[in-house]
Design a protein around this motif. Structure first.
Motif, PDB file in Angstrom:
ATOM      1  N   LYS A  26       0.843  -1.204   0.000  1.00 44.47           N
ATOM      2  CA  LYS A  26       0.000   0.000   0.000  1.00 44.47           C
ATOM      3  C   LYS A  26       0.874   1.248   0.000  1.00 44.47           C
ATOM      4  O   LYS A  26       1.178   1.825   1.035  1.00 44.47           O
ATOM      5  CB  LYS A  26      -0.954  -0.037   1.195  1.00 44.47           C
ATOM      6  N   THR A  27       1.290   1.629  -1.206  1.00 44.11           N
ATOM      7  CA  THR A  27       2.124   2.806  -1.416  1.00 44.11           C
ATOM      8  C   THR A  27       1.388   3.750  -2.367  1.00 44.11           C
ATOM      9  O   THR A  27       0.375   3.370  -2.983  1.00 44.11           O
ATOM     10  CB  THR A  27       3.473   2.414  -2.045  1.00 44.11           C
ATOM     11  N   PRO A  28       1.874   4.982  -2.527  1.00 43.45           N
ATOM     12  CA  PRO A  28       1.227   5.897  -3.474  1.00 43.45           C
ATOM     13  C   PRO A  28       1.126   5.349  -4.892  1.00 43.45           C
ATOM     14  O   PRO A  28       0.200   5.697  -5.634  1.00 43.45           O
ATOM     15  CB  PRO A  28       2.129   7.140  -3.413  1.00 43.45           C
ATOM     16  N   MET A  29       2.052   4.463  -5.279  1.00 43.40           N
ATOM     17  CA  MET A  29       2.025   3.900  -6.623  1.00 43.40           C
ATOM     18  C   MET A  29       0.793   3.019  -6.832  1.00 43.40           C
ATOM     19  O   MET A  29       0.224   2.946  -7.922  1.00 43.40           O
ATOM     20  CB  MET A  29       3.302   3.095  -6.876  1.00 43.40           C
ATOM     21  N   VAL A  30       0.360   2.336  -5.777  1.00 44.94           N
ATOM     22  CA  VAL A  30      -0.753   1.395  -5.872  1.00 44.94           C
ATOM     23  C   VAL A  30      -2.084   2.032  -5.477  1.00 44.94           C
ATOM     24  O   VAL A  30      -3.160   1.543  -5.844  1.00 44.94           O
ATOM     25  CB  VAL A  30      -0.467   0.157  -4.986  1.00 44.94           C
ATOM     26  N   ALA A  31      -2.017   3.125  -4.753  1.00 48.19           N
ATOM     27  CA  ALA A  31      -3.232   3.746  -4.201  1.00 48.19           C
ATOM     28  C   ALA A  31      -4.356   3.943  -5.214  1.00 48.19           C
ATOM     29  O   ALA A  31      -5.522   3.657  -4.898  1.00 48.19           O
ATOM     30  CB  ALA A  31      -2.877   5.067  -3.529  1.00 48.19           C
ATOM     31  N   LEU A  72      -5.292   2.203  -7.737  1.00 46.36           N
ATOM     32  CA  LEU A  72      -5.970   0.932  -7.995  1.00 46.36           C
ATOM     33  C   LEU A  72      -6.816   0.502  -6.812  1.00 46.36           C
ATOM     34  O   LEU A  72      -7.907  -0.062  -6.975  1.00 46.36           O
ATOM     35  CB  LEU A  72      -4.945  -0.153  -8.333  1.00 46.36           C
ATOM     36  N   LEU A  73      -6.338   0.753  -5.606  1.00 48.53           N
ATOM     37  CA  LEU A  73      -7.077   0.360  -4.413  1.00 48.53           C
ATOM     38  C   LEU A  73      -8.325   1.203  -4.194  1.00 48.53           C
ATOM     39  O   LEU A  73      -9.224   0.810  -3.439  1.00 48.53           O
ATOM     40  CB  LEU A  73      -6.173   0.453  -3.182  1.00 48.53           C
ATOM     41  N   GLU A  74      -8.411   2.330  -4.869  1.00 53.82           N
ATOM     42  CA  GLU A  74      -9.535   3.246  -4.658  1.00 53.82           C
ATOM     43  C   GLU A  74     -10.789   2.868  -5.437  1.00 53.82           C
ATOM     44  O   GLU A  74     -11.867   3.395  -5.172  1.00 53.82           O
ATOM     45  CB  GLU A  74      -9.112   4.674  -5.036  1.00 53.82           C
ATOM     46  N   THR A  75     -10.675   1.936  -6.381  1.00 54.31           N
ATOM     47  CA  THR A  75     -11.837   1.554  -7.186  1.00 54.31           C
ATOM     48  C   THR A  75     -12.073   0.050  -7.092  1.00 54.31           C
ATOM     49  O   THR A  75     -11.130  -0.739  -6.930  1.00 54.31           O
ATOM     50  CB  THR A  75     -11.640   1.927  -8.663  1.00 54.31           C
ATOM     51  N   ALA A  76     -13.327  -0.359  -7.229  1.00 60.90           N
ATOM     52  CA  ALA A  76     -13.657  -1.781  -7.209  1.00 60.90           C
ATOM     53  C   ALA A  76     -12.979  -2.515  -8.363  1.00 60.90           C
ATOM     54  O   ALA A  76     -12.472  -3.638  -8.199  1.00 60.90           O
ATOM     55  CB  ALA A  76     -15.170  -1.966  -7.272  1.00 60.90           C
ATOM     56  N   ALA A 128      -6.517  -8.368  -7.147  1.00 61.35           N
ATOM     57  CA  ALA A 128      -6.788  -9.670  -6.549  1.00 61.35           C
ATOM     58  C   ALA A 128      -6.601 -10.805  -7.551  1.00 61.35           C
ATOM     59  O   ALA A 128      -6.144 -11.893  -7.194  1.00 61.35           O
ATOM     60  CB  ALA A 128      -8.203  -9.696  -5.981  1.00 61.35           C
ATOM     61  N   ALA A 129      -6.931 -10.544  -8.825  1.00 61.47           N
ATOM     62  CA  ALA A 129      -6.773 -11.570  -9.856  1.00 61.47           C
ATOM     63  C   ALA A 129      -5.310 -11.857 -10.144  1.00 61.47           C
ATOM     64  O   ALA A 129      -4.899 -13.010 -10.327  1.00 61.47           O
ATOM     65  CB  ALA A 129      -7.487 -11.137 -11.134  1.00 61.47           C
ATOM     66  N   GLY A 130      -4.502 -10.813 -10.169  1.00 59.38           N
ATOM     67  CA  GLY A 130      -3.089 -10.986 -10.498  1.00 59.38           C
ATOM     68  C   GLY A 130      -2.218 -11.327  -9.315  1.00 59.38           C
ATOM     69  O   GLY A 130      -1.172 -11.955  -9.467  1.00 59.38           O
ATOM     70  N   VAL A 131      -2.651 -10.898  -8.134  1.00 59.86           N
ATOM     71  CA  VAL A 131      -1.845 -11.101  -6.922  1.00 59.86           C
ATOM     72  C   VAL A 131      -2.760 -11.614  -5.807  1.00 59.86           C
ATOM     73  O   VAL A 131      -3.153 -10.876  -4.913  1.00 59.86           O
ATOM     74  CB  VAL A 131      -1.144  -9.795  -6.484  1.00 59.86           C
ATOM     75  N   PRO A 132      -3.120 -12.895  -5.846  1.00 59.27           N
ATOM     76  CA  PRO A 132      -3.934 -13.449  -4.769  1.00 59.27           C
ATOM     77  C   PRO A 132      -3.125 -13.515  -3.480  1.00 59.27           C
ATOM     78  O   PRO A 132      -1.900 -13.629  -3.518  1.00 59.27           O
ATOM     79  CB  PRO A 132      -4.266 -14.856  -5.280  1.00 59.27           C
TER      80      PRO A 132
END
Length: 258
Positions: free
Chosen positions: A188-193, A195-199, A206-210
């Protein structure tokens, strides 16, 4: 033999995410940290530009006669264009670290740590991986611009191979410079944020990194492994890229050891 408290560590990508978390951790231990980033760092440099990589090394040389550790945390991910992905994630590491090698060789217990990614296990573009490993930056960047987002996994696959290839070359482990990597899953870094903000983004992750755990990692949870690999306590690991991914590697590859 130097103590950890007296060490000087160069961190790329030091202004945010894992780089910033590591910088805070090492500073509390009494280490000197030289941070590198596009902004908000002791050395501001654009790792996509070869001339700036060379200039960065000269600036480091003026700041310190030797470097005890380098931790390459700088990285970008989609939707950044493919040519930028490969320029930062691969050449921003593989062009820079050999330039810093003479400064590392002057230290008593030098260590190098590179952030790879669980994405190195994802499908890749074999042509881009080959161009990276051939050190053909112009051709690699041109090809990456055409294939777009797949440049991320491809750059990380090439980087993982480069770590294993380079760690045992003359001037590295035989000179005491132990080179290893780390392959995080989702952090959970600014680079990923974004993606985490939307369904949709969360579903794609989740599909790529279970994961076998209930949440993604914080940057602070990656720091202890980075700090160990960059320290004299790591006296025997060479060319390894341990996964720190909440079980994603196991879920993707099962019982396969290799």
């Amino acid at each position: 033999m130097g103590t950890q408290a007296s060490r000087t560590t160069l961190i790329t990508g030091a202004a945010s995410g894992m780089g910033a978390a590591l910088a805070r951790h090492l500073t509390t231990l009494g280490e000197r940290v030289i941070g590198v980033d596009l902004h908000d760092a002791e050395i501001c440099a654009d790792l996509t530009v070869p001339a700036e990589r060379a200039a960065l090394v000269e600036r480091v040389r003026r700041l310190a006669p030797s470097i005890d550790a380098v931790v390459a945390c700088a990285g970008v991910s989609p939707p950044v264009p493919g040519d930028t992905l490969v320029a930062v994630n691969y050449f921003g590491v593989t062009d820079l670290l050999p330039r810093l090698l003479p400064l590392l060789q002057r230290a008593s217990e030098p260590r190098v740590v590179v952030i790879s990614s669980l994405a190195s296990l994802h499908p890749v573009d074999a042509r881009l991986v080959a161009l990276c490993l051939e050190s053909d930056e112009a051709a690699a960047r041109d090809h990456a611009a055409k294939i777009g987002a797949q440049s991320y996994a491809s750059s990380k696959r090439a980087l993982t191979q480069w770590i294993r290839r380079t760690a045992v070359l003359p001037g590295w482990a035989d000179a005491g410079v132990l080179l290893n990597g780390v392959a995080p899953g989702i952090v959970k870094t600014p680079m990923v944020a974004p993606l985490l903000e939307t369904a949709q983004g969360r579903e794609a992750l989740a599909a790529g990194v279970p994961t076998a755990v209930h949440d993604y990692a914080t940057a602070e949870q990656i720091v202890p492994l980075l700090a160990f690999l960059a320290s004299p306590a790591n006296g025997y690991m060479v060319g390894q890229i341990p996964f720190i991914d909440g079980g994603a590697d196991v879920l993707l590859r099962g019982e396969a050891a290799l």
